[in-house]
Every structure is written in C-alpha cells, then in structure tokens.
Design a protein around this motif. Sequence first.
Motif, short mmCIF file in Angstrom:
data_model
loop_
_atom_site.label_atom_id
_atom_site.label_comp_id
_atom_site.label_asym_id
_atom_site.label_seq_id
_atom_site.Cartn_x
_atom_site.Cartn_y
_atom_site.Cartn_z
N THR A 101 -2.14 8.43 1.33
CA THR A 101 -1.94 6.99 1.17
C THR A 101 -0.55 6.59 1.67
N ASP A 102 0.45 7.36 1.27
CA ASP A 102 1.82 7.07 1.72
C ASP A 102 1.91 7.13 3.25
N LEU B 174 -0.42 6.50 5.45
CA LEU B 174 -1.07 5.35 6.09
C LEU B 174 -0.30 4.05 5.87
N ASN B 175 0.38 3.96 4.72
CA ASN B 175 1.06 2.70 4.37
C ASN B 175 2.31 2.42 5.19
N ARG C 212 1.07 -1.34 8.14
CA ARG C 212 -0.04 -2.09 7.55
C ARG C 212 -0.33 -3.36 8.36
N ARG C 213 -1.61 -3.75 8.37
CA ARG C 213 -1.99 -5.01 9.03
C ARG C 213 -1.53 -6.20 8.20
N GLN C 214 -1.43 -7.35 8.88
CA GLN C 214 -1.14 -8.60 8.19
C GLN C 214 -2.36 -9.01 7.35
N THR D 74 -10.79 -6.67 6.64
CA THR D 74 -10.97 -5.88 5.41
C THR D 74 -12.04 -6.49 4.50
N THR E 19 -12.68 -2.14 8.68
CA THR E 19 -11.66 -1.18 8.25
C THR E 19 -11.69 -0.93 6.75
N ASN E 20 -12.67 -1.48 6.05
CA ASN E 20 -12.70 -1.36 4.58
C ASN E 20 -13.65 -0.25 4.15
#
Length: 220
Positions: free
Chosen positions: A67-68, A70-71, A74-76, A96, A103-104
């Motif tokens: 998770t870290d 990927l973060n 980040r997309r708007q 999303t 992407t969700n």
Amino acid sequence: MTVNTQPVTESPDDPRAFGLPLVDAHSLPAELRTLVSRVHDLVDAVANTEVDTDTLAETAATVEGLTDRLNVARRQIGAMVRRELGDGTTMVGTITNIVEGETNPAAPQLFLDRTDEGLRAEVTLNTIYQGPPGLVHGGWIAAMLDQAVGSVSAVETSPGLTANLEIDYRRPTPLFTPLEITSWVERVEGRKVFVAGRIRAHGQVTAEATALMIRVEADG
Ligand SMILES: CCCCCCCCCCCCCCCC(=O)SCCNC(=O)CCNC(=O)[C@H](O)C(C)(C)COP(=O)(O)OP(=O)(O)OC[C@H]1O[C@@H](n2cnc3c(N)ncnc32)[C@H](O)[C@@H]1OP(=O)(O)O
C-alpha cells in the motif's frame, strides 16, 4: 472535493468542462488492470480466509508495504475515464467508481453496453457483495441499479445526478449466478430524465428500479 453541478464551459458532456482529468480506458496499462484483478481476488481471499494468526500477521505486514509503495503516486479525486461502447459511442465515469471503475478492485466491473432499448450488463457476484446468506446485499442491488439508470441517462441524454431512486426487491438476488442488468430512459422533461432498470437471474426479475436523474447541463 466537490463537483459544481453548473458546467463551466459549453460542453457539459466532457468532464474536462468540470475541471476533471480524463483518460481513455484503452490507454490504461495492462499491468494496472492485472493488479486490479489480483487485488479483487485478494479482497475475496481476505474476506473468507481462515488461515492461522501468524499467516494473517505476515500477510498484513506485506500488504501494508504494498500500500505504501502504491501511495507514492495517486490520481486526483474525481479523475474520469472514457470507455468505448459496442456501437462506437463513448461513456464517461469516475475511474474509481464503486460499481464499474476500471481501477477499483472493489468494483465488480459491471460493464454496461448499448442495446436497442438502452444499456445492458452481465455480472456474477461473489461473497464480497453478500448481504443475507448466499444473496446479494440490498444496498448493493440499489447501487448497481443506480449506476445502470444513471449511465443510460448520461448516454441517451447527458450526465446527471440521481435525485430520486426507488427499488422494488421482487425475489432474492443470488451470488455466484449470472445477473443481467438492463436500464432504459422512459421520458425526458427538460433537465429531468425519468429512467428505469431491472436485474434478472435465471431469466426471472429479482429487482426493479425507477429513478429521476437531473442533468447537470445549463440548457433545459
Ligand atoms: C458533475 C458531473 C460530471 C460529469 C459526470 C459524468 C458521469 C456520468 C455517469 C453517470 C452515472 C452515475 C451513476 C450514479 C449516480 C449517482 O450516484 S449520483 C449521486 C447521488 N445523488 C446526489 O448526490 C444528488 C444530490 N442532489 C443534488 O445535488 C440536487 O438535489 C440535484 C439532484 C442536482 C437537483 O438540484 P437542482 O439542480 O438544484 O435542481 P432542482 O431545481 O432542485 O430540481 C429540478 C427539478 O427536479 C425536481 N426534483 C428534484 N429532486 C427531486 C426529488 N428527489 N424527487 C422528485 N423531484 C425532484 C424538482 O422538483 C424540479 O422539478 P421542476 O420544478 O423543474 O419540474
């Protein structure tokens, strides 16, 4: 972040008119689609696992690290995706989106396509979407129908927001069963679009919706 329901240009069908970034679905990397699919399977595995606590703790640490990773980029919020339908026309939605966002990983990837009557999708749901034992959650049924009627309103008229949604639950909607979701426009009165939708399992109607969408365009 809020979206102004009054468009800032003369092209209300284009999300960029609302200051939202837009990507084409076909330009999304295959690696992202694969990741989304793997994480979808992971959510199902987590929801159902009975492994030992050591394995649970180890997995949680691994997932936290991922998770870290990927973060860092980040997309708007509000980023939109444009996808091509079978007849060559296009439909936009948030990338999303909980029902159909590309992407969700939580989305069941409900891909609505055009028919002579309106829109249609087929989807089979697993226990992530469970309410009563073996059955689809009633709120999720409403979410899928909201998406189907909202999208048909957007495709056949122009994008809008749901002002009113009514659901009739006719029969239990089963998990692990192909569900057919259809939606269509009943009538248009200026900004008001009256729409309807239906879910069928084994050819039998399990839920029906009627809704009022309010178009977010300036003209009426
Ligand atoms: C920004 C977008 C960017 C691009 C985007 C593309 C996305 C394309 C994919 C779409 C697919 C989404 C599928 C999921 C759809 C959701 O999930 S939408 C989210 C849930 N809905 C909301 O959050 C909406 C919250 N409500 C509102 O913001 C406002 O109430 C609304 C709906 C914008 C209407 O407000 P308004 O523009 O001020 O309109 P208002 O003058 O109050 O009402 C207009 C007319 O509708 C009637 N009306 C309003 N509400 C009701 C009601 N509840 N019952 C009956 N009549 C009503 C009024 O009486 C009035 O009638 P007339 O007097 O004209 O005859």
